[in-house]
Write an enzyme that holds these catalytic residues in place. Structure first.
Site, PDB file in Angstrom:
ATOM      1  N   HIS A  72       0.833  -1.200   0.000  1.00 51.36           N
ATOM      2  CA  HIS A  72       0.000   0.000   0.000  1.00 51.36           C
ATOM      3  C   HIS A  72       0.866   1.247   0.000  1.00 51.36           C
ATOM      4  O   HIS A  72       1.833   1.337   0.760  1.00 51.36           O
ATOM      5  CB  HIS A  72      -0.908   0.033   1.231  1.00 51.36           C
ATOM      6  N   TYR A 201      -8.795   4.295   8.720  1.00 45.66           N
ATOM      7  CA  TYR A 201      -8.796   4.590  10.155  1.00 45.66           C
ATOM      8  C   TYR A 201      -9.897   5.628  10.375  1.00 45.66           C
ATOM      9  O   TYR A 201      -9.771   6.761   9.919  1.00 45.66           O
ATOM     10  CB  TYR A 201      -7.455   5.164  10.602  1.00 45.66           C
ATOM     11  N   PRO A 293      -2.351  -0.981  19.225  1.00 48.78           N
ATOM     12  CA  PRO A 293      -2.126  -1.337  17.810  1.00 48.78           C
ATOM     13  C   PRO A 293      -2.441  -0.225  16.804  1.00 48.78           C
ATOM     14  O   PRO A 293      -2.213  -0.411  15.604  1.00 48.78           O
ATOM     15  CB  PRO A 293      -3.051  -2.541  17.595  1.00 48.78           C
ATOM     16  N   LYS A 297       2.719  -0.819  15.112  1.00 50.72           N
ATOM     17  CA  LYS A 297       4.159  -0.718  15.365  1.00 50.72           C
ATOM     18  C   LYS A 297       4.785  -1.916  16.097  1.00 50.72           C
ATOM     19  O   LYS A 297       6.013  -2.058  16.084  1.00 50.72           O
ATOM     20  CB  LYS A 297       4.453   0.554  16.198  1.00 50.72           C
ATOM     21  N   TYR A 385       4.476   6.302  10.121  1.00 52.65           N
ATOM     22  CA  TYR A 385       3.720   5.086   9.790  1.00 52.65           C
ATOM     23  C   TYR A 385       4.569   4.095   9.008  1.00 52.65           C
ATOM     24  O   TYR A 385       4.482   2.884   9.225  1.00 52.65           O
ATOM     25  CB  TYR A 385       2.460   5.472   9.001  1.00 52.65           C
TER      26      TYR A 385
HETATM   27  P1  RFL Z   1       5.349 -12.509  20.534  1.00 49.96           P
HETATM   28  O1  RFL Z   1       4.745 -12.507  19.147  1.00 49.96           O
HETATM   29  O2  RFL Z   1       4.441 -12.409  21.687  1.00 49.96           O
HETATM   30  O3  RFL Z   1       6.219 -13.844  20.636  1.00 49.96           O
HETATM   31  C1  RFL Z   1       6.730 -14.271  21.863  1.00 49.96           C
HETATM   32  C2  RFL Z   1       6.878 -15.784  21.798  1.00 49.96           C
HETATM   33  O4  RFL Z   1       7.468 -16.212  23.042  1.00 49.96           O
HETATM   34  C3  RFL Z   1       6.786 -17.363  23.465  1.00 49.96           C
HETATM   35  N1  RFL Z   1       6.917 -17.500  24.917  1.00 49.96           N
HETATM   36  C4  RFL Z   1       7.700 -18.411  25.511  1.00 49.96           C
HETATM   37  N2  RFL Z   1       8.519 -19.339  24.996  1.00 49.96           N
HETATM   38  C5  RFL Z   1       9.185 -20.131  25.872  1.00 49.96           C
HETATM   39  N3  RFL Z   1       9.011 -20.042  27.219  1.00 49.96           N
HETATM   40  C6  RFL Z   1       8.195 -19.133  27.765  1.00 49.96           C
HETATM   41  N4  RFL Z   1       8.015 -19.068  29.089  1.00 49.96           N
HETATM   42  C7  RFL Z   1       7.494 -18.259  26.896  1.00 49.96           C
HETATM   43  N5  RFL Z   1       6.608 -17.258  27.091  1.00 49.96           N
HETATM   44  C8  RFL Z   1       6.276 -16.815  25.887  1.00 49.96           C
HETATM   45  C9  RFL Z   1       5.348 -17.145  23.016  1.00 49.96           C
HETATM   46  O5  RFL Z   1       4.644 -18.370  22.956  1.00 49.96           O
HETATM   47  C10 RFL Z   1       5.558 -16.492  21.665  1.00 49.96           C
HETATM   48  O6  RFL Z   1       5.595 -17.448  20.628  1.00 49.96           O
HETATM   49  O7  RFL Z   1       6.433 -11.348  20.715  1.00 49.96           O
HETATM   50  P2  RFL Z   1       7.431 -10.672  19.664  1.00 49.96           P
HETATM   51  O8  RFL Z   1       8.218 -11.710  18.928  1.00 49.96           O
HETATM   52  O9  RFL Z   1       8.119  -9.628  20.415  1.00 49.96           O
HETATM   53  O10 RFL Z   1       6.484 -10.007  18.540  1.00 49.96           O
HETATM   54  C11 RFL Z   1       5.624  -8.938  18.893  1.00 49.96           C
HETATM   55  C12 RFL Z   1       4.379  -8.967  17.980  1.00 49.96           C
HETATM   56  O11 RFL Z   1       3.769 -10.243  18.088  1.00 49.96           O
HETATM   57  C13 RFL Z   1       3.386  -7.881  18.375  1.00 49.96           C
HETATM   58  O12 RFL Z   1       4.059  -6.697  18.704  1.00 49.96           O
HETATM   59  C14 RFL Z   1       2.402  -7.574  17.228  1.00 49.96           C
HETATM   60  O13 RFL Z   1       1.501  -8.640  17.039  1.00 49.96           O
HETATM   61  C15 RFL Z   1       1.626  -6.281  17.521  1.00 49.96           C
HETATM   62  N6  RFL Z   1       0.620  -5.970  16.479  1.00 49.96           N
HETATM   63  C16 RFL Z   1       0.988  -5.322  15.329  1.00 49.96           C
HETATM   64  N7  RFL Z   1       2.281  -5.038  15.102  1.00 49.96           N
HETATM   65  C17 RFL Z   1       2.645  -4.474  13.930  1.00 49.96           C
HETATM   66  O14 RFL Z   1       3.844  -4.190  13.722  1.00 49.96           O
HETATM   67  N8  RFL Z   1       1.721  -4.190  12.945  1.00 49.96           N
HETATM   68  C18 RFL Z   1       0.401  -4.462  13.111  1.00 49.96           C
HETATM   69  O15 RFL Z   1      -0.397  -4.245  12.205  1.00 49.96           O
HETATM   70  C19 RFL Z   1      -0.018  -5.020  14.346  1.00 49.96           C
HETATM   71  N9  RFL Z   1      -1.311  -5.316  14.556  1.00 49.96           N
HETATM   72  C20 RFL Z   1      -0.725  -6.293  16.685  1.00 49.96           C
HETATM   73  C21 RFL Z   1      -1.682  -5.950  15.693  1.00 49.96           C
HETATM   74  C22 RFL Z   1      -1.146  -6.976  17.828  1.00 49.96           C
HETATM   75  C23 RFL Z   1      -2.480  -7.284  17.990  1.00 49.96           C
HETATM   76  N10 RFL Z   1      -2.876  -7.988  19.164  1.00 49.96           N
HETATM   77  C24 RFL Z   1      -3.283  -9.348  19.039  1.00 49.96           C
HETATM   78  C25 RFL Z   1      -2.352  -7.549  20.409  1.00 49.96           C
HETATM   79  C26 RFL Z   1      -3.018  -6.252  15.859  1.00 49.96           C
HETATM   80  C27 RFL Z   1      -3.433  -6.897  17.030  1.00 49.96           C
HETATM   81  C28 RFL Z   1      -4.892  -7.175  17.205  1.00 49.96           C
HETATM   82  C1  PHB Z   2      -4.332  -5.422  11.011  1.00 51.59           C
HETATM   83  O1  PHB Z   2      -4.595  -5.581   9.816  1.00 51.59           O
HETATM   84  O2  PHB Z   2      -4.400  -6.369  11.822  1.00 51.59           O
HETATM   85  C2  PHB Z   2      -3.949  -4.089  11.515  1.00 51.59           C
HETATM   86  C3  PHB Z   2      -3.708  -3.069  10.620  1.00 51.59           C
HETATM   87  C4  PHB Z   2      -3.365  -1.794  11.075  1.00 51.59           C
HETATM   88  C5  PHB Z   2      -3.267  -1.564  12.429  1.00 51.59           C
HETATM   89  C6  PHB Z   2      -3.485  -2.599  13.347  1.00 51.59           C
HETATM   90  C7  PHB Z   2      -3.826  -3.860  12.884  1.00 51.59           C
HETATM   91  O3  PHB Z   2      -2.981  -0.317  12.881  1.00 51.59           O
END
Ligand code: RFL
Ligand code: PHB
Length: 403
Positions: A72, A201, A293, A297, A385
């Protein structure tokens, strides 16, 4: 068992780090609490910024993203029923974002790990960290009912917000900041047509809504709800009515709907642990910081943290210098605080707040008008962004962390 870098967690942070280290000839072992199916099937992030796109290509896992991801050049901000496009590419000097779901990134990274002839130890239990302030830190864990020990040169704590790594840093040293939001996000996946060609958004007096996508037939949308609300209160009908109400435009546009096949509510929190390093333990990604979210980031910060960590480790193994490792927290935090700032800014800009008086609501609308029409505003949104660069240089005299 022995390794150079023991990595706790096979999320984006841990898996990208392992691949970066492999490229530098540095050995690592990854310990993951969940199963492979679980990490490859969990729906989370959608948007990868340019900085992450570049890192994934650099480590040789960008091919499928380049083929199947939706790149995008802009996004839309909506308020008062009016949709305004922000040309991200134009105002960021040619950068883009891609919609490529987090679990697809995980699938690509796990495949790359196996292609390197390396393993991931899944389904581990009771992970604990030991001797992190010595040159031989250890990770103990249980696997198939057996006690195991991994002796390392360094430990990378990539285990998310709830993992044990951050808590292994003594309380007396660890400096943390936590801000909880009263709002949460209700997220859905629906079998429906894409709502728009780029993300929308939407600010509305009933609450924020975000229209995102996954594939031409599967959409990801979000609604601002009370953080303590229960998903049982949200029938599919209620969700579509609310999404339509918050995103319909003054010229009659309505959201395409369809069957909802998953829904859930997440809490929003801004959190920073400024102590990202203690002894031979380095923490990265959600283990060290989380953002609401709205700015997309979290995963992106995880990717740049481990980029810094891998460069520091490569410098250490190649030259014996600790220069970058000693500055790990400082280099990361410069970018982390700015991403936290942007995520909190976007959240305030776009979410409704029933406690606002008419003056504060007026200011919010003026902000939305300014950031979507004035060049300085558009540039601010676009640059942040698509992702700010890592700032590597030393910053003598500049206080980067809080007192
Ligand atoms: P994670 O993904 O939580 O991975 C951590 C891993 O560690 C494991 N773990 C363990 N393993 C061994 N022993 C233990 N005791 C452990 N405890 C935990 C877990 O099982 C897991 O596999 O952390 P990491 O790698 O730092 O990654 C971070 C991202 O996952 C997170 O920041 C993003 O998902 C946030 N996020 C978004 N980020 C973006 O950059 N762009 C986005 O569009 C975006 N959208 C989002 C999001 C997060 C969302 N939610 C679910 C909070 C949208 C949503 C809805
Ligand atoms: C998503 O597609 O999950 C998503 C996109 C943009 C955001 C957060 C989540 O700011």
């Amino acid at each position: 068992m022995r390794t150079q870098v023991g990595i706790i967690g096979a999320g984006p942070a841990g898996l990208i780090l392992a691949q970066l280290l492999h490229q530098q000839g540095i050995d690592s072992v990854i310990l993951e609490r969940k199963s492979r199916d679980n990490i490859e099937g969990t729906v989370k992030a959608g948007i990868l910024e340019q900085t992450t796109i570049d890192i994934l290509r650099e480590i040789g896992v960008g091919d499928r993203m380049d083929r199947e991801g939706h790149f995008h050049n802009g996004n839309y901000f909506q308020f008062n029923g009016q949709r305004r496009r922000i040309d991200l590419k134009k105002y960021s000097g040619g950068k883009q974002v891609v919609v490529y779901p987090q679990h697809e990134v995980i699938i690509d990274l796990v495949n790359a790990r196996y292609k390197n002839g390396k393993d991931i130890i899944f389904d581990v239990e009771d992970v604990t960290l030991h001797d992190i302030d010595t040159n031989q830190p250890k990770i103990r864990y249980r696997k198939n009912g057996m006690d195991e020990e991994l002796i390392c040169d360094f430990i990378a704590g990539c285990d998310g917000y709830h993992g044990p790594s951050r808590k292994a840093i003594p309380d007396s040293i660890r400096k943390e900041h936590l801000h909880m939001y009263k709002d949460g996000w209700l997220g859905i996946l629906s079998d429906s047509a894409p709502a728009a060609d780029e993300l929308v958004y939407a600010n509305h007096s009933s609450g924020f809504a975000l229209l995102s996508t996954r594939t031409p037939i599967l959409q990801r949308h979000y609604l601002q709800v009370d953080a303590n609300d229960d998903i049982v209160n949200w029938s599919d009908d209620r969700i579509w009515t609310e999404l339509n109400q918050r995103t319909k435009t003054y010229d009659g546009w309505q959201i395409p709907d369809g069957p909802i096949n998953s829904k859930g509510i997440i809490q929003m929190r801004s959190f920073i642990c400024e102590t990202m390093q203690y002894g031979r333990l380095f923490i990265a990604g959600d283990a060290a910081h989380t953002v609401p979210p709205t700015g997309a980031k979290g995963l992106n910060l995880a990717a740049t943290d481990v980029k810094v960590m891998s460069r520091g480790l490569a410098e250490f193994y190649q030259t014996g210098s600790n220069d970058i490792l000693n500055r790990y927290s400082e280099i990361c935090l410069r970018r982390v605080w700015k991403a936290e700032r942007f995520s909190s800014f976007m959240t305030k800009l776009l979410h409704s707040n029933p406690n606002y008086d008419s003056f504060e609501r007026g200011i919010q609308l003026a902000d939305l008008d300014y950031y979507t029409s004035y060049e300085a505003g558009l540039r601010t949104i676009a640059e942040n962004y698509v992702g700010l660069p890592i700032e590597w240089e030393k910053t003598e005299g500049l206080q980067l962390t809080t007192k």
